[in-house]
Design an enzyme around this catalytic site. Structure first.
Site, PDB file in Angstrom:
ATOM      1  N   TYR A  54       0.840  -1.192   0.000  1.00  0.00           N
ATOM      2  CA  TYR A  54       0.000   0.000   0.000  1.00  0.00           C
ATOM      3  C   TYR A  54       0.876   1.243   0.000  1.00  0.00           C
ATOM      4  O   TYR A  54       2.059   1.192   0.350  1.00  0.00           O
ATOM      5  CB  TYR A  54      -0.920  -0.009   1.224  1.00  0.00           C
ATOM      6  CG  TYR A  54      -2.074   0.962   1.147  1.00  0.00           C
ATOM      7  CD1 TYR A  54      -3.064   0.825   0.182  1.00  0.00           C
ATOM      8  CD2 TYR A  54      -2.172   2.030   2.034  1.00  0.00           C
ATOM      9  CE1 TYR A  54      -4.135   1.705   0.112  1.00  0.00           C
ATOM     10  CE2 TYR A  54      -3.240   2.911   1.980  1.00  0.00           C
ATOM     11  CZ  TYR A  54      -4.215   2.745   1.007  1.00  0.00           C
ATOM     12  OH  TYR A  54      -5.260   3.632   0.939  1.00  0.00           O
ATOM     13  N   ASN A 151     -19.882  -3.488  -9.299  1.00  0.00           N
ATOM     14  CA  ASN A 151     -20.423  -4.306  -8.212  1.00  0.00           C
ATOM     15  C   ASN A 151     -19.565  -4.244  -6.955  1.00  0.00           C
ATOM     16  O   ASN A 151     -19.881  -4.888  -5.956  1.00  0.00           O
ATOM     17  CB  ASN A 151     -20.575  -5.755  -8.655  1.00  0.00           C
ATOM     18  CG  ASN A 151     -19.249  -6.389  -9.034  1.00  0.00           C
ATOM     19  OD1 ASN A 151     -18.516  -5.822  -9.842  1.00  0.00           O
ATOM     20  ND2 ASN A 151     -18.941  -7.547  -8.484  1.00  0.00           N
ATOM     21  N   SER A 152     -18.479  -3.468  -6.988  1.00  0.00           N
ATOM     22  CA  SER A 152     -17.660  -3.283  -5.789  1.00  0.00           C
ATOM     23  C   SER A 152     -18.403  -2.390  -4.803  1.00  0.00           C
ATOM     24  O   SER A 152     -19.438  -1.797  -5.117  1.00  0.00           O
ATOM     25  CB  SER A 152     -16.319  -2.640  -6.165  1.00  0.00           C
ATOM     26  OG  SER A 152     -16.532  -1.308  -6.615  1.00  0.00           O
ATOM     27  N   VAL A 154     -17.439   0.526  -3.634  1.00  0.00           N
ATOM     28  CA  VAL A 154     -17.445   1.893  -4.154  1.00  0.00           C
ATOM     29  C   VAL A 154     -18.423   2.000  -5.313  1.00  0.00           C
ATOM     30  O   VAL A 154     -19.199   2.959  -5.403  1.00  0.00           O
ATOM     31  CB  VAL A 154     -16.029   2.320  -4.598  1.00  0.00           C
ATOM     32  CG1 VAL A 154     -16.084   3.665  -5.331  1.00  0.00           C
ATOM     33  CG2 VAL A 154     -15.102   2.428  -3.400  1.00  0.00           C
ATOM     34  N   TRP A 260      -7.381   9.479  -3.966  1.00  0.00           N
ATOM     35  CA  TRP A 260      -6.984   8.678  -2.803  1.00  0.00           C
ATOM     36  C   TRP A 260      -7.585   9.339  -1.572  1.00  0.00           C
ATOM     37  O   TRP A 260      -7.247  10.478  -1.237  1.00  0.00           O
ATOM     38  CB  TRP A 260      -5.465   8.615  -2.704  1.00  0.00           C
ATOM     39  CG  TRP A 260      -4.932   7.679  -1.675  1.00  0.00           C
ATOM     40  CD1 TRP A 260      -5.551   6.595  -1.126  1.00  0.00           C
ATOM     41  CD2 TRP A 260      -3.625   7.733  -1.078  1.00  0.00           C
ATOM     42  NE1 TRP A 260      -4.729   5.968  -0.227  1.00  0.00           N
ATOM     43  CE2 TRP A 260      -3.543   6.635  -0.179  1.00  0.00           C
ATOM     44  CE3 TRP A 260      -2.528   8.577  -1.220  1.00  0.00           C
ATOM     45  CZ2 TRP A 260      -2.401   6.389   0.586  1.00  0.00           C
ATOM     46  CZ3 TRP A 260      -1.389   8.327  -0.464  1.00  0.00           C
ATOM     47  CH2 TRP A 260      -1.322   7.241   0.425  1.00  0.00           C
ATOM     48  N   LEU A 261      -8.507   8.646  -0.909  1.00  0.00           N
ATOM     49  CA  LEU A 261      -9.200   9.228   0.234  1.00  0.00           C
ATOM     50  C   LEU A 261      -8.223   9.643   1.328  1.00  0.00           C
ATOM     51  O   LEU A 261      -8.437  10.667   1.999  1.00  0.00           O
ATOM     52  CB  LEU A 261     -10.232   8.236   0.784  1.00  0.00           C
ATOM     53  CG  LEU A 261     -11.145   8.784   1.885  1.00  0.00           C
ATOM     54  CD1 LEU A 261     -12.058   9.881   1.347  1.00  0.00           C
ATOM     55  CD2 LEU A 261     -11.973   7.657   2.502  1.00  0.00           C
ATOM     56  N   LYS A 317     -19.464  -6.760   1.977  1.00  0.00           N
ATOM     57  CA  LYS A 317     -18.311  -6.616   2.841  1.00  0.00           C
ATOM     58  C   LYS A 317     -18.238  -7.718   3.891  1.00  0.00           C
ATOM     59  O   LYS A 317     -19.246  -8.211   4.386  1.00  0.00           O
ATOM     60  CB  LYS A 317     -18.369  -5.276   3.574  1.00  0.00           C
ATOM     61  CG  LYS A 317     -18.047  -4.072   2.710  1.00  0.00           C
ATOM     62  CD  LYS A 317     -16.553  -3.936   2.497  1.00  0.00           C
ATOM     63  CE  LYS A 317     -16.287  -2.659   1.715  1.00  0.00           C
ATOM     64  NZ  LYS A 317     -14.857  -2.544   1.382  1.00  0.00           N
TER      65      LYS A 317
END
Length: 322
Positions: A54, A151-152, A154, A260-261, A317
């Site tokens: 990451y 379908n994610s 987000v 990018w949050l 999730k």
């Protein structure tokens, strides 16, 4: 254990580097609160952090997790924004512990009737969806957004928030069996990855594309954009780079950028962050935004939870409960 937590000792395979152990808990200082966690989701970024892949890796050993929901059990001096007993959402690192002490400005109070699992998922995927719709193009009711990975979590947030704001969505997925589900969620059009989007988007004047895949899928989105459009990349599920023909830059004047949050949080005043989360909480409480839950696991079953979260075909999730 008084304060069990998921502890990451090294970066690598989850079954080798992650364990449940005791994590030190301190009393809140001035401007801080202690939260007893109720639930926290496992996001793709959490899996990437565990693997060491990451963009912003924490010091080790540490507690993973990037959001969640819980109740205030203690407040430090000078805290007037929340009281003991309040249900709150958190958007910060280190949420996979029974209790954590954090700055009061990092918690967001929620209505008491808020579903805890929904509250736990409000802090990462929904704001990513909303902010990508607001930050790059000024959209009007009736305007179209095109996205892959629809379908994610987000993608599903994009569909629901866009519908609430009056925007329309053209959604790309890998499996046709997802069509009905996303249409019922509020999608205006759903197609598979092998569809040439130029055949659909010709008269739609699409100015915003949201990319979480990369490679050929991202190029398909770019081809669907009209002049002066933006392709916003926020993920790389396909693990393939973007390859953009020169003509899309020269003749369409497209802009390719990223979101990018974590960067948004670091550069945005807390008052603005709270306003965004309030908007999302209102959508959730009104039933206009609901994220799917695949399965929940108690903290002691963290390895099973991580294995399930890593599977590509899930209905929602995976969350850890405390």
């Amino acid at each position: 254990m008084n304060n069990p937590a998921v502890i990451l000792n090294a970066f690598g395979k989850a079954d080798e580097c992650v364990r449940v152990g005791e994590w030190e808990l301190r009393d809140p200082k001035a401007g801080e609160v202690t939260v007893e966690m109720l639930a926290a989701p496992i996001n793709p970024a959490d899996l990437n952090i565990i693997e060491g892949k990451y963009g912003d890796l924490p010091p080790l050993p540490g507690v993973p997790g990037s959001e969640g929901a819980g109740r205030i059990v203690a407040v430090g001096p000078d805290v007037n924004s929340v009281a003991v007993g309040a249900l709150v959402a958190l958007v910060r690192k280190g949420t996979w512990a029974k209790q954590i002490t954090v700055p009061a400005e990092d918690v967001f109070p929620l209505p008491e009737n808020t579903d805890v699992l929904q509250a736990a998922m409000l802090g990462v995927n929904p704001p990513t969806a909303l902010l990508m719709m607001e930050s790059f193009v000024t959209l009007a009711p009736g305007d179209w957004i095109v996205q892959n990975a629809a379908n994610s979590a987000v993608g599903r947030s994009v569909i629901q928030i866009a519908r609430a704001l009056g925007f329309r969505t053209l959604n790309v997925v890998r499996r046709p069996e997802l069509f009905d589900e996303l249409l019922q969620l509020g999608a205006d059009r759903v197609v598979t990855e092998d569809t040439d989007l130029r055949e659909i988007a010709g008269n739609l004047s699409i100015r915003l594309a949201l990319n979480a895949v990369g490679g050929a899928s991202a190029l398909n989105l770019a081809n669907a954009l009209g002049k002066d459009g933006f392709l916003v990349t926020y993920g790389a599920m396909g693990r393939q780079p973007l390859k953009i023909p020169n003509g899309l830059l020269i003749f369409k004047n497209l802009t390719f950028t990223g979101f990018w949050l974590s960067r948004w949080k670091k550069t945005t005043p807390k008052a603005r962050q709270h306003a965004v989360f309030q908007q999302l909480a209102d959508l959730a409480s009104s039933g206009q935004l609901k994220l799917a839950v695949h399965q929940t696991y108690p903290i002691n079953d963290i390895h099973a939870a991580l294995a399930e979260a890593a599977k590509s075909q899930r209905s929602g999730k995976v969350l850890i409960t405390f």
